[in-house]
Design a protein around this motif. Structure first.
Motif, mmCIF file in Angstrom:
data_model
loop_
_atom_site.group_PDB
_atom_site.id
_atom_site.type_symbol
_atom_site.label_atom_id
_atom_site.label_comp_id
_atom_site.label_asym_id
_atom_site.label_seq_id
_atom_site.Cartn_x
_atom_site.Cartn_y
_atom_site.Cartn_z
ATOM 1 N N GLN A 91 35.776 57.120 39.963
ATOM 2 C CA GLN A 91 36.691 55.981 39.865
ATOM 3 C C GLN A 91 36.240 54.843 40.782
ATOM 4 O O GLN A 91 36.203 53.672 40.375
ATOM 5 C CB GLN A 91 38.110 56.422 40.247
ATOM 6 C CG GLN A 91 38.769 57.345 39.236
ATOM 7 C CD GLN A 91 40.084 57.905 39.752
ATOM 8 O OE1 GLN A 91 40.636 57.430 40.730
ATOM 9 N NE2 GLN A 91 40.589 58.928 39.093
ATOM 10 N N LEU A 92 35.886 55.194 42.001
ATOM 11 C CA LEU A 92 35.411 54.171 42.931
ATOM 12 C C LEU A 92 34.078 53.600 42.471
ATOM 13 O O LEU A 92 33.819 52.402 42.639
ATOM 14 C CB LEU A 92 35.272 54.769 44.333
ATOM 15 C CG LEU A 92 34.771 53.813 45.422
ATOM 16 C CD1 LEU A 92 35.647 52.577 45.534
ATOM 17 C CD2 LEU A 92 34.682 54.533 46.768
ATOM 18 N N TRP A 94 33.176 52.913 39.501
ATOM 19 C CA TRP A 94 33.410 51.825 38.548
ATOM 20 C C TRP A 94 33.937 50.574 39.251
ATOM 21 O O TRP A 94 33.515 49.456 38.933
ATOM 22 C CB TRP A 94 34.366 52.261 37.445
ATOM 23 C CG TRP A 94 34.556 51.166 36.438
ATOM 24 C CD1 TRP A 94 35.676 50.430 36.204
ATOM 25 C CD2 TRP A 94 33.557 50.644 35.557
ATOM 26 N NE1 TRP A 94 35.454 49.491 35.229
ATOM 27 C CE2 TRP A 94 34.144 49.598 34.811
ATOM 28 C CE3 TRP A 94 32.219 50.964 35.319
ATOM 29 C CZ2 TRP A 94 33.449 48.865 33.859
ATOM 30 C CZ3 TRP A 94 31.530 50.239 34.363
ATOM 31 C CH2 TRP A 94 32.142 49.205 33.646
ATOM 32 N N LEU A 95 34.848 50.737 40.199
ATOM 33 C CA LEU A 95 35.342 49.569 40.937
ATOM 34 C C LEU A 95 34.193 48.852 41.628
ATOM 35 O O LEU A 95 34.129 47.614 41.645
ATOM 36 C CB LEU A 95 36.393 49.987 41.977
ATOM 37 C CG LEU A 95 37.682 50.638 41.472
ATOM 38 C CD1 LEU A 95 38.666 50.820 42.615
ATOM 39 C CD2 LEU A 95 38.319 49.835 40.347
ATOM 40 N N CYS A 98 31.757 46.908 39.271
ATOM 41 C CA CYS A 98 32.248 45.605 38.818
ATOM 42 C C CYS A 98 32.069 44.500 39.847
ATOM 43 O O CYS A 98 32.314 43.328 39.535
ATOM 44 C CB CYS A 98 33.725 45.719 38.427
ATOM 45 S SG CYS A 98 33.986 46.767 36.970
ATOM 46 N N PHE A 172 33.058 43.953 48.096
ATOM 47 C CA PHE A 172 34.404 44.375 47.677
ATOM 48 C C PHE A 172 35.442 43.912 48.704
ATOM 49 O O PHE A 172 36.502 43.403 48.344
ATOM 50 C CB PHE A 172 34.451 45.893 47.529
ATOM 51 C CG PHE A 172 35.739 46.390 46.943
ATOM 52 C CD1 PHE A 172 35.865 46.617 45.591
ATOM 53 C CD2 PHE A 172 36.855 46.622 47.756
ATOM 54 C CE1 PHE A 172 37.057 47.069 45.033
ATOM 55 C CE2 PHE A 172 38.057 47.064 47.222
ATOM 56 C CZ PHE A 172 38.153 47.283 45.857
ATOM 57 N N TYR A 176 38.546 41.561 47.667
ATOM 58 C CA TYR A 176 39.851 42.209 47.525
ATOM 59 C C TYR A 176 40.524 42.588 48.847
ATOM 60 O O TYR A 176 41.577 43.225 48.830
ATOM 61 C CB TYR A 176 39.706 43.469 46.659
ATOM 62 C CG TYR A 176 39.284 43.177 45.242
ATOM 63 C CD1 TYR A 176 40.162 42.547 44.365
ATOM 64 C CD2 TYR A 176 38.013 43.515 44.785
ATOM 65 C CE1 TYR A 176 39.777 42.271 43.056
ATOM 66 C CE2 TYR A 176 37.621 43.242 43.476
ATOM 67 C CZ TYR A 176 38.518 42.620 42.621
ATOM 68 O OH TYR A 176 38.128 42.342 41.330
ATOM 69 N N GLN A 336 42.974 50.575 43.940
ATOM 70 C CA GLN A 336 43.346 50.239 42.566
ATOM 71 C C GLN A 336 44.445 49.180 42.537
ATOM 72 O O GLN A 336 44.409 48.257 41.723
ATOM 73 C CB GLN A 336 43.787 51.500 41.824
ATOM 74 C CG GLN A 336 42.617 52.426 41.479
ATOM 75 C CD GLN A 336 43.060 53.617 40.663
ATOM 76 O OE1 GLN A 336 44.084 54.243 40.942
ATOM 77 N NE2 GLN A 336 42.293 53.951 39.644
ATOM 78 N N VAL A 339 42.989 45.724 43.170
ATOM 79 C CA VAL A 339 42.284 45.045 42.082
ATOM 80 C C VAL A 339 43.198 44.766 40.887
ATOM 81 O O VAL A 339 42.751 44.245 39.864
ATOM 82 C CB VAL A 339 41.050 45.852 41.618
ATOM 83 C CG1 VAL A 339 40.083 46.068 42.760
ATOM 84 C CG2 VAL A 339 41.462 47.192 40.996
#
Length: 455
Positions: A91-92, A94-95, A98, A172, A176, A336, A339
């Motif tokens: 999951q991380l 993919w973050l 991006c 990142f 964010y 999550q 973002v």
């Protein structure tokens, strides 16, 4: 401060003596140091980039997990887990994907080497290059950043990957960080940027042919080879033609380096003396077999017991995964939400909470003009009580400058004068409001305004 150290173990192949002396033994010793919180993981997602035989990957995972435990890794004192048991890692990934620039991945050594090899062969630059190989640095960044690792021990060939993890994490945080702080109520940055740790003293053992022991050269001695195989392999180590009785050099001797890696300083010195006295190569190799067997035999027995009990290994790794996810689950929840993902109800609840909690009322300055044409100001508290009544000024600019100085310098410039008058650096600026006993109330109001601006 506790230092968090993370070590990844690729699950391909069978560990050899070089892996033990150069990586396994020093890493386990370092995990016992005070003030260190150690994380060890089986990088089985990474293994899929290099191996497409599922049986080989499955067997390697079992063997390598058993190897580290047999060599002394204590799962009660470290966090020992499989990468694939932590769903927050992909999951991380993919973050992070991006926010990762393609140009950064184009410069990765492994990808560049594959492209260069294709071009030299006259093939398409990306022939045989998978997206897995290309995205390897992002997955590695997720491995590290998911646990807030402060240090990552690596060889020199891996330094670039740690630098890329820092670049990706920093990007990142820049994009964010503010949203994360708002979503979680925490301070600081969402992702800890790791430091590379290169141990210059790590042993690099020679293989059977004198070159670095490596599966690529097919010159390895498996760590847990049975005694008969160990003896056969050691007896095949390349040596020179000097006969028994002739002095032999320890410098550059693969046999001596291997002996030294598994002996005490006193034992190594005895072997050095034996070389100088002209020990025969056969005798020297027999001594090496005995020395390795003495060090490895207890671990080999423990390894065999672990491999024979995969359910016990599974239980250890699942417990490690539970400890690991105590860290990754809350981290990913906050990331999550930062973002824009996460449940709708969470967002609605947060918005409702904001509405329920109106901003705290603060003291304020008010400016106005009297009938005499002069410009005045006053400082009032949250309830509207006048704390300070400013003297008139010739222009609104002059009155504004006095307010700005009070805001900026506050208690450092403010002082009480006689008869309730208030001055600013020797200049009278006004009088205390009716019923205000002293200048402390003015000072407190200025402090509240300063804190509000700072936040």
């Amino acid at each position: 401060m506790t230092v968090r150290v993370l070590t990844g173990i690729t699950t391909t192949g069978t560990p050899h003596l070089g892996n033990y002396a150069g990586a396994i033994r020093p890493a386990i010793a370092a995990s016992r140091a005070p003030g260190v919180e150690s994380f060890f993981f089986l990088a089985d997602y990474h293994a899929l980039i290099k191996a497409d035989d599922p049986r080989r990957v499955a067997r390697s995972r079992l063997e390598i997990a058993a190897t580290w435990l047999a060599c002394g890794l204590d799962p009660h004192k470290v966090v020992f887990y499989r990468q694939s048991d932590i769903p927050e890692i992909p999951q991380l990934t993919w973050l992070l994907t991006c926010v990762t620039a393609k140009g950064l991945l184009n410069r990765a050594h492994a990808y560049k080497a594959a492209v260069d090899k294709n071009m030299e062969a006259g093939e398409d630059p990306d022939a045989g290059v998978t997206a897995g190989l290309y995205m390897y640095p992002v997955l590695m960044a997720a491995d590290i950043l998911a646990f807030g690792a402060h240090r990552v021990p690596v060889g020199r060939d891996q330094i670039q990957h740690i630098e890329m993890a820092r670049d990706i994490g920093q990007r990142f945080n820049h994009l964010y960080g503010e949203a994360w702080r708002e979503a979680t109520g925490q301070s600081g940055e969402p992702l800890v940027l790791p430091e590379v740790q290169v141990d210059e003293n790590v042993a690099t053992l020679p293989g059977l042919d004198g070159r670095k022991m490596s599966k690529s050269y097919d010159n390895t001695i498996p760590l847990f080879a049975p005694p008969a195989e160990l003896k056969r392999l050691v007896m095949s180590i390349v040596t020179d033609s000097r006969a028994p009785g002739e002095p032999k050099d320890t410098e550059g001797s693969a046999l001596f380096q291997l002996y030294q890696a598994f002996s005490t300083p006193e034992q190594a010195e005895e072997m050095r003396h034996a070389f100088a006295e002209g020990i025969g190569w056969g005798d020297a190799k027999q001594r090496l077999v005995a020395r390795i067997e003495e060090a490895v035999a207890p671990m080999r027995e423990q390894y065999a017991q672990l491999v024979a009990k995969p359910a016990q290994l599974e239980e250890i790794l699942q417990e490690g995964a539970r400890k690991a996810r105590d860290i990754t689950v809350p981290l990913l929840d906050g990331l999550q939400r930062a973002v824009g993902l996460g449940g709708f109800q969470v967002a609605v609840t947060q918005a409702a909470e904001k509405k329920k909690k109106p901003a705290a009322r603060l003291p304020q300055f008010k400016q106005y003009r009297e009938a005499d044409g002069r410009f005045h100001f006053k400082l009032v508290d949250a309830e509207g009580r006048v704390l300070l009544q400013g003297d008139g000024s010739e222009s609104p600019r002059e009155a504004g400058e006095r307010i700005a100085r009070l805001r900026r310098e506050g208690v450092n410039a403010l002082h009480a004068l006689e008869q309730g008058a208030v001055g600013l650096m020797g200049e009278r600026v006004g009088t205390l409001g009716e019923g205000v006993a002293g200048v402390d109330a003015v000072i407190e109001a200025l402090r509240q305004l300063a804190e509000a601006e700072a936040s």
